[in-house]
Design an enzyme around this catalytic site. Structure first.
Site, PDB file in Angstrom:
ATOM      1  N   SER A  34      71.748  91.255  74.281  1.00  0.00           N
ATOM      2  CA  SER A  34      72.318  90.225  74.094  1.00  0.00           C
ATOM      3  C   SER A  34      73.515  89.817  74.906  1.00  0.00           C
ATOM      4  O   SER A  34      73.491  89.762  76.149  1.00  0.00           O
ATOM      5  CB  SER A  34      72.774  90.079  72.419  1.00  0.00           C
ATOM      6  OG  SER A  34      72.670  88.788  72.133  1.00  0.00           O
ATOM      7  N   ASP A  84      62.130  85.725  70.049  1.00  0.00           N
ATOM      8  CA  ASP A  84      63.585  85.595  69.726  1.00  0.00           C
ATOM      9  C   ASP A  84      64.025  84.293  70.538  1.00  0.00           C
ATOM     10  O   ASP A  84      63.716  84.049  71.766  1.00  0.00           O
ATOM     11  CB  ASP A  84      64.084  86.690  70.873  1.00  0.00           C
ATOM     12  CG  ASP A  84      65.618  86.473  70.947  1.00  0.00           C
ATOM     13  OD1 ASP A  84      66.236  85.980  70.119  1.00  0.00           O
ATOM     14  OD2 ASP A  84      66.296  87.239  72.039  1.00  0.00           O
ATOM     15  N   HIS A  87      64.820  89.889  68.823  1.00  0.00           N
ATOM     16  CA  HIS A  87      66.056  90.112  69.610  1.00  0.00           C
ATOM     17  C   HIS A  87      66.072  91.588  69.624  1.00  0.00           C
ATOM     18  O   HIS A  87      66.342  92.489  68.904  1.00  0.00           O
ATOM     19  CB  HIS A  87      66.904  89.405  68.795  1.00  0.00           C
ATOM     20  CG  HIS A  87      68.444  89.107  69.575  1.00  0.00           C
ATOM     21  ND1 HIS A  87      68.658  88.535  70.532  1.00  0.00           N
ATOM     22  CD2 HIS A  87      69.732  89.598  69.319  1.00  0.00           C
ATOM     23  CE1 HIS A  87      69.748  88.346  71.214  1.00  0.00           C
ATOM     24  NE2 HIS A  87      70.552  88.956  70.514  1.00  0.00           N
TER      25      HIS A  87
END
Length: 497
Positions: A188, A426, A451
Site C-alpha cells: 500500500s 482491491d 489488498h
C-alpha cells in the site's frame, strides 16, 4: 457539513491508506491505505516472537537543508530478524520493509512473506518505522511533534525515504556487510515508498516489491471514480440482487429519516450504540463497511460474499433497509454499531499527509457506482486542511517528485527491478501498475485477490492463484540476486586480473 465530510474520510483512510475526510484527499467512503485492516492506528502494537529484535537509531531530522535545527536527531525504531541470515561473511540479501502509516510491530507481524523470502535466500530481515508513526516521533512526543506546523513540516515521504537510506547505510557499515544486496518491500503506502525508494536510491536497493501500491492515483492519471467502481464491481459480481439492494437503500434511508421519529427507527433497525443524529452519518458508516469489505476481500473470509449472503438471505418480504441492516450485522456483528459524526483530527498522522502531499482525488458521480454521488472537491479539502493545520495541500507534488505520467516510456528509460503486485478485487488496484513496463519492471496480478494479500504469511490452505503469485515474485527476486552476485564476482575477478 464540510467538517463532517472531511472527518469521515480521515477516519476511513485512517484505516490505512488511513484517515477520513470528505473534503480531503480521500473520499469519506474510501479506506485509508495500509497493509492490513487491523493496522489502523499508528500506536497499534503487536508482541512479536523473540527472534524479532527491536533497536533505536539516532535519525537526522532534516536531510535536505543545513540549518542548525536540521542536525537535530530523533529515535527511529527498527526491527531485525537474524534467524535465517547467513552472516556477515556472505552476500546474503537484506530484505527491508519500508515502513508505512502504522506502528512497525503490526507490519512485522502481518508481512510473513518476508520471512518466507528470508528462509529461501538466507536473508536478514529489517523493518524500519516511518517517521512520526509508532514510536519514531521527533521532538520527544506526539503532542510536541503535532504542536505546530513548523514541527510537522519534516513529516514527508521524501524525508522518510532519506531516513531509510541513512539507516540502511549505517547498519551495513556497522555489520560489515557492504556487499550484501538490499531489496525493499512494502504494501500500500509502504509499497509506494518501496517503488520510489528503488527509483530514488538505486545505489542503496537493488530491487523492490511494491504490493498494492497505487502510485498512479494522483492528479488525473487515474479516473476519480475508479476506486468505487471496483468496489461496486466486487459486489455486483458477487450478487446482482445484493448490488441492487445497496443502490436502493440510500434513498430509502433518507425517506425513513425524514419521517416523524425516523432517526429513532433507524437507530433501532441498525442497532447503533447511540442515537443517530442524521441519515448522513449512517450512510457514511455503511459506505465504509462496504469499501472495507471490498478492499479486504481475501480468503478465507471473503467479506463481500459474507455481506451479500446476509443481504440476500434476509427473510422474504424484508425491505431494502432491513436487508442492508442484516448485511451490516454480518460484517461487524452485534451488540451495537458505533455510528457517529467523524471529525477530522489535527493529531492524525495520515490526515497530515493527505493535507500536504498525499492528495489522492477519489470521488464519484450519481450513477457510476452503487453509492450516492460524492465528487472529489479540492476546494473543500483545502479548506479542511487549512483549518486543521494551517497548510495548503500540494496536489501535484507527488507526480512532480516521483513521476507517474507516461510511466511506461519514462521508467523504461532508466528504471529496473521493481515488481508491482496487485489483486484486482482491491479498489486501489485502479491506481496501480497493471502491465509490464520492461523485462525487469513487471506487473503481477491476480483476478481474485484484494489488498496486499501476497505479503501475508503463506499457509497450506492458500489458493493456487496466490501460491502462483508469490512463487513468481520469489523467482524474480532470485534472478535479481543471481545477477547481483554475478556482477560482484565479475568485479572481483577484474580486480584480480
Amino acid at each position: 457539513m464540510e467538517q463532517q465530510s472531511s472527518s469521515v474520510l480521515s477516519l476511513l483512510l485512517l484505516l490505512l491508506f488511513t484517515a477520513i475526510s470528505v473534503s480531503t484527499a480521500m473520499h469519506p467512503s474510501t479506506r485509508r491505505l495500509g497493509v492490513v485492516g487491523k493496522l489502523v492506528e499508528s500506536d497499534f502494537e503487536v508482541e512479536l516472537p523473540p527472534e524479532f529484535v527491536t533497536y533505536l537509531y539516532s535519525q537526522t531530522l532534516d536531510h535536505f537543508s543545513y540549518r542548525p535545527e536540521s542536525y537535530t536527531t530523533f529515535q527511529q525504531r527498527y526491527i531485525i530478524n537474524y534467524e535465517y541470515w547467513d552472516g556477515p561473511n556472505s552476500t546474503a540479501p537484506i530484505f527491508v520493509y519500508t515502513g508505512d502509516e502504522a506502528g512497525i510491530t503490526g507490519v512485522a507481524a502481518y508481512a510473513g512473506f518476508m520471512v518466507e523470502l528470508a528462509s529461501r535466500f538466507n536473508g536478514l530481515l529489517l523493518y524500519i518505522e516511518h517517521r512520526y508513526y509508532g514510536e519514531s516521533v521527533p521532538f520527544g512526543s506526539k503532542d510536541e511533534a503535532f504542536s505546530s506546523t513548523s514541527k510537522l513540516g519534516y513529516f514527508t515521504s521524501t524525508q522518510a525515504l532519506a531516513d531509510y537510506a541513512e539507516l540502511i547505510t549505517n547498519l551495513k557499515k556497522n555489520l560489515s556487510v557492504e556487499n550484501c544486496p538490499v531489496i525493499a518491500i512494502g504494501g500500500s503506502y509502504g509499497g509506494m515508498l518501496a517503488s520510489w525508494f528503488r527509483l530514488k536510491y538505486p545505489h542503496i536497493v537493488i530491487g523492490a516489491l511494491a504490493s498494492s501500491a497505487p502510485i498512479l492515483y494522483f492528479d488525473d492519471i487515474t479516473p476519480e471514480n475508479a476506486y468505487h467502481v471496483i468496489v461496486t464491481k466486487d459486489f455486483r459480481e458477487t450478487s446482482e440482487s445484493c448490488y441492487n439492494t445497496i443502490r436502493e437503500s440510500w434513498s430509502e434511508i433518507d425517506k425513513v429519516a425524514a419521517e416523524p421519529n425516523g432517526l429513532a427507527n433507524l437507530t433501532q433497525i441498525f442497532m447503533t450504540c447511540q442515537p443517530l443524529n442524521s441519515s448522513q452519518e449512517l450512510k457514511y458508516y455503511l459506505a465504509l463497511r462496504y469499501v472495507f469489505s471490498a478492499q479486504d476481500d481475501n480468503p478465507p473470509t471473503y467479506p463481500v460474499k459474507k455481506v451479500c449472503d446476509a443481504i440476500d438471505g434476509a427473510p422474504e418480504g424484508t425491505d431494502a433497509i432491513g436487508r442492508v441492516a442484516a448485511g451490516l450485522n454480518a460484517s461487524v456483528g452485534p451488540p451495537c454499531h458505533f455510528v457517529c459524526d467523524f471529525i477530522p483530527s489535527n493529531m492524525s498522522e495520515f490526515q497530515w499527509q493527505m493535507c500536504t502531499e498525499m492528495v489522492m482525488p477519489i470521488g464519484h458521480g450519481a450513477n457510476d457506482t452503487m453509492f450516492q454521488a460524492w465528487p472529489f472537491d479540492l476546494n473543500n479539502h483545502t479548506k479542511t486542511c487549512q483549518g486543521l493545520f494551517g497548510v495548503t495541500p500540494r496536489p501535484h507534488w507527488i507526480t512532480t517528485e516521483f513521476g507517474g505520467r507516461d510511466i511506461k516510456s519514462v521508467l523504461r528509460n532508466f528504471g529496473s527491478n521493481i515488481i508491482f503486485s496487485n489483486g484486482l478485487r482491491d479498489p486501489y488496484s485502479a491506481g496501480g501498475v497493471l502491465h509490464d513496463i520492461s523485462n525487469s519492471l513487471v506487473a503481477i496480478y491476480t483476478d481474485e485477490g484484494a489488498h496486499c494479500l501476497d505479503l501475508g504469511t503463506p499457509t497450506p490452505t492458500d489458493p493456487d492463484w496466490l501460491v502462483s503469485q508469490q512463487e513468481k515474485e520469489i523467482k524474480i527476486i532470485g534472478l535479481w540476486l543471481a545477477e547481483y552476485n554475478a556482477r560482484l564476482l565479475s568485479k572481483a575477478h577484474g580486480r584480480m586480473g
